[in-house]
Design a protein around this motif. Structure first.
Motif, PDB file in Angstrom:
ATOM      1  N   ARG A  22      14.765  74.569  44.427  1.00  0.00           N
ATOM      2  CA  ARG A  22      15.240  73.251  44.866  1.00  0.00           C
ATOM      3  C   ARG A  22      15.584  73.261  46.357  1.00  0.00           C
ATOM      4  N   VAL A  23      16.315  74.330  46.777  1.00  0.00           N
ATOM      5  CA  VAL A  23      16.809  74.329  48.170  1.00  0.00           C
ATOM      6  C   VAL A  23      15.675  74.606  49.139  1.00  0.00           C
ATOM      7  N   TRP A  24      14.899  75.588  48.829  1.00  0.00           N
ATOM      8  CA  TRP A  24      13.805  75.988  49.728  1.00  0.00           C
ATOM      9  C   TRP A  24      12.559  75.119  49.574  1.00  0.00           C
ATOM     10  N   GLY A  25      12.443  74.527  48.396  1.00  0.00           N
ATOM     11  CA  GLY A  25      11.231  73.756  48.129  1.00  0.00           C
ATOM     12  C   GLY A  25      10.024  74.680  47.925  1.00  0.00           C
ATOM     13  N   ARG A  26      10.308  75.917  47.595  1.00  0.00           N
ATOM     14  CA  ARG A  26       9.230  76.891  47.409  1.00  0.00           C
ATOM     15  C   ARG A  26       9.398  77.564  46.042  1.00  0.00           C
ATOM     16  N   SER A  27       8.356  78.206  45.595  1.00  0.00           N
ATOM     17  CA  SER A  27       8.451  78.836  44.279  1.00  0.00           C
ATOM     18  C   SER A  27       9.098  80.212  44.393  1.00  0.00           C
ATOM     19  N   ALA A  28      10.007  80.453  43.447  1.00  0.00           N
ATOM     20  CA  ALA A  28      10.694  81.738  43.426  1.00  0.00           C
ATOM     21  C   ALA A  28       9.686  82.886  43.182  1.00  0.00           C
ATOM     22  N   ALA A  29       8.627  82.564  42.481  1.00  0.00           N
ATOM     23  CA  ALA A  29       7.642  83.597  42.150  1.00  0.00           C
ATOM     24  C   ALA A  29       7.028  84.179  43.409  1.00  0.00           C
ATOM     25  N   ARG A  30       6.805  83.328  44.386  1.00  0.00           N
ATOM     26  CA  ARG A  30       6.199  83.812  45.630  1.00  0.00           C
ATOM     27  C   ARG A  30       7.138  84.751  46.357  1.00  0.00           C
ATOM     28  N   LEU A  31       8.450  84.442  46.242  1.00  0.00           N
ATOM     29  CA  LEU A  31       9.427  85.308  46.911  1.00  0.00           C
ATOM     30  C   LEU A  31       9.500  86.662  46.199  1.00  0.00           C
ATOM     31  N   LEU A  32       9.427  86.573  44.882  1.00  0.00           N
ATOM     32  CA  LEU A  32       9.464  87.825  44.126  1.00  0.00           C
ATOM     33  C   LEU A  32       8.222  88.663  44.451  1.00  0.00           C
ATOM     34  N   ALA A  33       7.099  87.954  44.703  1.00  0.00           N
ATOM     35  CA  ALA A  33       5.875  88.683  45.026  1.00  0.00           C
ATOM     36  C   ALA A  33       5.908  89.194  46.461  1.00  0.00           C
ATOM     37  N   ASP A  34       6.491  88.384  47.344  1.00  0.00           N
ATOM     38  CA  ASP A  34       6.538  88.799  48.754  1.00  0.00           C
ATOM     39  C   ASP A  34       7.922  88.526  49.299  1.00  0.00           C
ATOM     40  N   PRO A  35       8.707  89.563  49.495  1.00  0.00           N
ATOM     41  CA  PRO A  35      10.112  89.342  49.940  1.00  0.00           C
ATOM     42  C   PRO A  35      10.194  88.671  51.303  1.00  0.00           C
ATOM     43  N   LEU A  36       9.093  88.714  52.048  1.00  0.00           N
ATOM     44  CA  LEU A  36       9.160  88.101  53.370  1.00  0.00           C
ATOM     45  C   LEU A  36       8.686  86.643  53.383  1.00  0.00           C
ATOM     46  N   ASP A  37       8.339  86.168  52.184  1.00  0.00           N
ATOM     47  CA  ASP A  37       7.804  84.799  52.129  1.00  0.00           C
ATOM     48  C   ASP A  37       8.783  83.801  52.684  1.00  0.00           C
ATOM     49  N   GLY A  38      10.031  83.955  52.213  1.00  0.00           N
ATOM     50  CA  GLY A  38      11.055  83.006  52.668  1.00  0.00           C
ATOM     51  C   GLY A  38      11.248  83.103  54.165  1.00  0.00           C
ATOM     52  N   LEU A  39      11.305  84.330  54.659  1.00  0.00           N
ATOM     53  CA  LEU A  39      11.571  84.525  56.075  1.00  0.00           C
ATOM     54  C   LEU A  39      10.435  83.997  56.924  1.00  0.00           C
ATOM     55  N   ASN A  40       9.283  84.395  56.584  1.00  0.00           N
ATOM     56  CA  ASN A  40       8.151  84.070  57.448  1.00  0.00           C
ATOM     57  C   ASN A  40       7.652  82.646  57.306  1.00  0.00           C
ATOM     58  N   ASN A  41       7.816  82.098  56.105  1.00  0.00           N
ATOM     59  CA  ASN A  41       7.222  80.781  55.902  1.00  0.00           C
ATOM     60  C   ASN A  41       8.222  79.640  55.813  1.00  0.00           C
ATOM     61  N   ALA A  42       9.503  79.994  55.671  1.00  0.00           N
ATOM     62  CA  ALA A  42      10.481  78.910  55.561  1.00  0.00           C
ATOM     63  C   ALA A  42      11.418  78.877  56.761  1.00  0.00           C
ATOM     64  N   VAL A  43      11.958  80.017  57.129  1.00  0.00           N
ATOM     65  CA  VAL A  43      12.898  80.032  58.264  1.00  0.00           C
ATOM     66  C   VAL A  43      12.153  79.596  59.520  1.00  0.00           C
ATOM     67  N   VAL A  44      12.748  78.693  60.278  1.00  0.00           N
ATOM     68  CA  VAL A  44      12.055  78.180  61.463  1.00  0.00           C
ATOM     69  C   VAL A  44      11.879  79.293  62.464  1.00  0.00           C
ATOM     70  N   ALA A  45      10.798  79.188  63.255  1.00  0.00           N
ATOM     71  CA  ALA A  45      10.386  80.287  64.123  1.00  0.00           C
ATOM     72  C   ALA A  45      11.521  80.750  65.018  1.00  0.00           C
ATOM     73  N   GLU A  46      12.293  79.837  65.525  1.00  0.00           N
ATOM     74  CA  GLU A  46      13.313  80.232  66.500  1.00  0.00           C
ATOM     75  C   GLU A  46      14.431  81.063  65.893  1.00  0.00           C
ATOM     76  N   HIS A  47      14.627  80.925  64.576  1.00  0.00           N
ATOM     77  CA  HIS A  47      15.678  81.715  63.930  1.00  0.00           C
ATOM     78  C   HIS A  47      15.142  82.977  63.254  1.00  0.00           C
ATOM     79  N   ARG A  48      13.834  83.063  63.115  1.00  0.00           N
ATOM     80  CA  ARG A  48      13.234  84.084  62.241  1.00  0.00           C
ATOM     81  C   ARG A  48      13.601  85.510  62.661  1.00  0.00           C
ATOM     82  N   GLU A  49      13.420  85.775  63.914  1.00  0.00           N
ATOM     83  CA  GLU A  49      13.661  87.139  64.424  1.00  0.00           C
ATOM     84  C   GLU A  49      15.137  87.498  64.277  1.00  0.00           C
ATOM     85  N   GLU A  50      15.963  86.540  64.584  1.00  0.00           N
ATOM     86  CA  GLU A  50      17.413  86.732  64.507  1.00  0.00           C
ATOM     87  C   GLU A  50      17.829  87.060  63.066  1.00  0.00           C
ATOM     88  N   VAL A  51      17.253  86.333  62.105  1.00  0.00           N
ATOM     89  CA  VAL A  51      17.603  86.556  60.694  1.00  0.00           C
ATOM     90  C   VAL A  51      17.107  87.930  60.244  1.00  0.00           C
TER      91      VAL A  51
END
Lengths: 544, 214
Positions: A56-85
């Protein structure tokens, strides 16, 4: 973050199998929670669990995150915050503590603010095997905070942009904050330290003021306390505050506003020099016009005044001649001469008084405010017109009230009003069968009223108000300025003037207030005051 | 100070009035002070010689009106009008109404005494003229009406014959009348009697009875 709870949850992978908590109940509970729980396996570097809220919050499927732990970081977190996170997370794995605030972009393009925290889960040997975390959507709060900050910045910018010197004062009188104009003023006047007077006690400075400013300072302190305790809604005081090279006027307004903790005062000091100068200019022009009219009026009375002087001067000459004839005659009693000389002295003094009265009536002076007893002013003016009245056989009755309050004003100008009204009345009745005038004073609730009554023919078809217009005259040789100037004088004194016809008599009334409602805000324009320097400049004196 | 002439000062201004009295007293002149025209008319003895010094501008009755009232009472008392203004129309008016002089205040003592001197001189003349008039009247006081009649005709130039005819008496009776007239009036000649008759305006045909009672 509670580490105590962490200790109890140290068994790896035990979250889903808590004996006391059936897993379907847990799933149900978790699905109701908007916070996203996650569990990261440090050894295998993968996400073991993420709660349903992720979708609900991310608007993305949890399965993708379970498959790729970086999915949330790379595809959801905005570019300017990504490196910092990413760095914060890696650092968290090392330090055992992770916290980051970042923005994510949802597939629909909208963005959210996430507050993400993680904490380690250790095995019995104390090694960190898992990282558990909670990610919370705080977009709303973030927006609210931003708005608040913006609004504060806006207010601050507004306050700083204002030319007035503004200070916020707490109920004890301590200055909490000042705006840029105040700071600049303070700097220009060498008062930048300490801290542009922030922290000083405004009330105490006023209480402790000495010298010529003391009266106004005291008035300010009294007024501010009144605003604080609610006995007055606001305070307005104007005062001179001269800089080394120019004469300046300031106006202080104090208003109260409520906060959760206590009421505060906002004290606004505005440089009103320009307005004041314009007002003074207007007063001066009015005074000049009044003077012209006054001189014209006195010119009209010249014959009478000459006669009035002639009488005592002739008498003096006569007494002196009589003395000269007798002075060598020893048979005459000396007391005769003394008697004549006393007459001579008295006559010379009364002639002097006539000239003084005349000069003071014709005087051209800056408008000057003083305490005036209207009864005395009436008597003085009656003396000026006495001859005119007697010549026409006008009977004048004075009905002067006892214990008349003193009013503030320009004595010469007030006398001019009285003179105009008396001369008008005299010219209205002079050809009547039994010419009669009455001049009366009366004390009202807030003002003193002077009434001039004549039994003349009245105003005819003219509306009484029209008579107060410039260049309106019922007299063929009249300038038509007398009543207009009288009105401007009376109104400048905060009073009013009007005419009425009652029972065959014409009444001209005017009032002068004796307790001006704005007396606390200082005398009206064009009037000198004693107070000096308040506001920032006051602090200089107090702290010097 | 045996002067019987009285200067009446009429002025509503008390200081001016008193100071004038004081100055006149210093100059040896008798003055009576009046506060108003009304008071003057009420109290003054107009038969006493002297003059009136009156302020033209007073409440109620002014100086000019007072002068009018004085004349209306048959008195020729000289009037000097004072004024505080160089008010030409008033001055002219006052003079037209028979004021002796017009003084503008303030005036000097010399100016005042000069004007008063003339006024008192006029007063003296009036006194003398009146005395002469009374003496003239005394001379004809003893004449009978018939003798007055004859005298009027004689000084009118009528001859004895015409007079006798006109009066219906004899010429001898007319001559007797003429002798008695000369004796009673103390005249030395008819030329002198003619002058007396002219002064008394007997020639103009005024009724003799009126004259005798004047």
């Amino acid at each position: 973050m509670s580490t105590g709870r962490d200790q109890r949850q140290t068994e790896p992978g035990s979250v889903e199998r808590t004996p006391a908590f059936p897993s379907d109940a847990f799933d149900h509970l978790v699905s109701q929670i908007d916070d996203v729980f996650w569990l990261y396996d440090c050894q295998r570097e993968r996400v073991d669990y993420v709660s349903p809220a992720y979708d609900r919050v991310w608007g993305r499927s949890a399965a993708r995150l379970l498959a790729d732990p970086l999915d949330g970081l790379n595809n959801a977190v905005v570019a300017e915050h990504r490196e910092e996170v990413r760095r914060a997370f890696l650092a968290g794995l090392e330090s055992g503590r992770f916290e980051a605030k970042y923005r994510i972009r949802l597939p629909d393009g909208s963005e959210r603010w996430i507050h993400d925290r993680g904490f380690p889960i250790r095995d019995p040997q104390g090694r960190v095997v898992h990282f558990a975390g909670v990610a919370r959507d705080f977009t709303e709060r973030k927006l609210t905070q931003d708005r608040l900050r913006e609004s504060e910045a806006f207010l601050r910018a507004t306050l700083d942009a204002l030319p007035a010197h503004i200070a916020i004062v707490d109920p004890q009188g301590v200055i909490l904050a000042v705006n840029r104009s105040w700071r600049q003023f303070a700097e220009c006047n060498g008062l930048a330290a300490p801290d542009h007077a922030v922290g000083l006690n405004y009330l105490k400075v006023c209480d402790d003021a000495v010298g010529p400013d003391a009266a106004v300072a005291r008035e300010v302190a009294r007024g501010m306390r009144g605003v604080l305790d609610g006995s007055q809604s606001e305070l307005m005081v104007s005062y001179p505050c001269d800089s080394p090279d120019e004469r300046r006027w300031f106006e202080l307004r104090v208003a109260r506003f409520e906060t959760n903790r206590c009421p505060l005062l906002v004290a606004i000091h505005l440089d009103v020099t320009a307005r004041r100068r314009a007002e003074e200019q207007a007063v001066r022009q009015q005074a000049e016009l009044a003077h012209v009219a006054r001189v014209a009026t006195i010119g009209e009375m010249a014959a009478g005044i000459a006669h009035e002087l002639n009488q005592p001067l002739s008498a003096i000459a006569n007494y002196a001649e009589g003395c000269l004839d007798r002075v060598g005659d020893d048979r005459r009693p000396r007391s005769d001469l003394v008697d004549a000389l006393v007459h001579i002295r008295n006559l010379a003094q009364s002639s002097g008084a006539i000239i003084r009265r005349l000069r003071s009536a014709a005087r051209k002076s800056e408008p000057r405010r003083s305490s005036i007893c209207l009864n005395a002013a009436v008597r003085e003016t009656v003396e000026l017109v006495r001859y005119e009245l007697e010549t026409d056989g006008v009977v004048l009755e004075m009905q002067l009230a006892d214990h008349l309050p003193v009013v503030q004003g320009d004595a010469v100008q007030i006398q001019q009003v009285l003179l105009n009204l008396l001369l008008n009345a005299q010219s209205a009745v002079r050809h009547r069968e039994q010419p009669r005038l009455t001049i009366a004073t009366r004390s009202g609730k807030n003002d003193v009223r002077v009434s001039v009554v004549d039994n003349g023919p009245g105003f005819g078809a003219v509306a009484p108000d029209r008579m107060f217009e410039s260049f309106y005259s019922s007299k063929p040789d009249g300038l038509g300025l007398g009543l207009a100037i009288s009105r401007s004088i009376v109104e400048a004194h905060g009073g009013s003037i009007w005419a009425e016809r009652v029972d065959g008599c014409s009444f001209f009334h005017f009032t002068v207030p004796y307790s001006r409602p704005d007396i606390a805000s200082g005398p009206p324009p064009g009037v000198s005051e004693t107070g000096r320097r308040l506001g920032p400049a006051q602090h200089k004196e107090a702290t010097a | 100070m045996n002067d019987t002439r009285l200067i009446r000062v009429v002025d509503d201004d008390p200081e001016l009035r008193r100071s004038l009295g004081w100055m006149l007293g210093g100059a040896g002149l008798a003055a009576e002070l009046y506060t108003s025209a009304e008071q003057f008319l009420e109290r003054d003895d107009l038969h006493r010689s002297g003059c009136v010094l009156v302020d033209v501008r007073m409440p109620h009755m002014d100086g000019l009106e007072l002068q009018r009232r004085i004349r209306r009472r048959g008195s020729q008392l000289p009037v000097v009008v004072m004024s505080g203004h160089a008010d030409v129309p008033t001055a002219v008016h006052a003079m037209e109404e028979g004021a002796l002089s017009f003084l503008e205040k303030p005036f000097t003592k010399d100016e005042l005494l000069g004007v008063l001197g003339r006024a008192l001189q006029r007063a003296d003349e009036l006194v003398q003229r009146e005395a002469a008039h009374r003496a003239d009247l005394a001379r004809i006081a003893d004449l009978t009406p018939r003798e007055l009649e004859v005298m009027r005709l004689v000084v009118g130039g009528e001859l004895t014959k015409r007079i006798a005819q006109q009066l219906g008496i004899s010429e001898r009776t007319v001559d007797k009348h003429r002798e008695r007239i000369l004796a009673k009036t103390g005249a030395e000649s008819w030329a002198g009697l003619t002058l007396l008759a002219a002064r008394l305006e007997l020639v103009s045909g005024q009724p003799v009875e009126a004259l005798a009672t004047a």
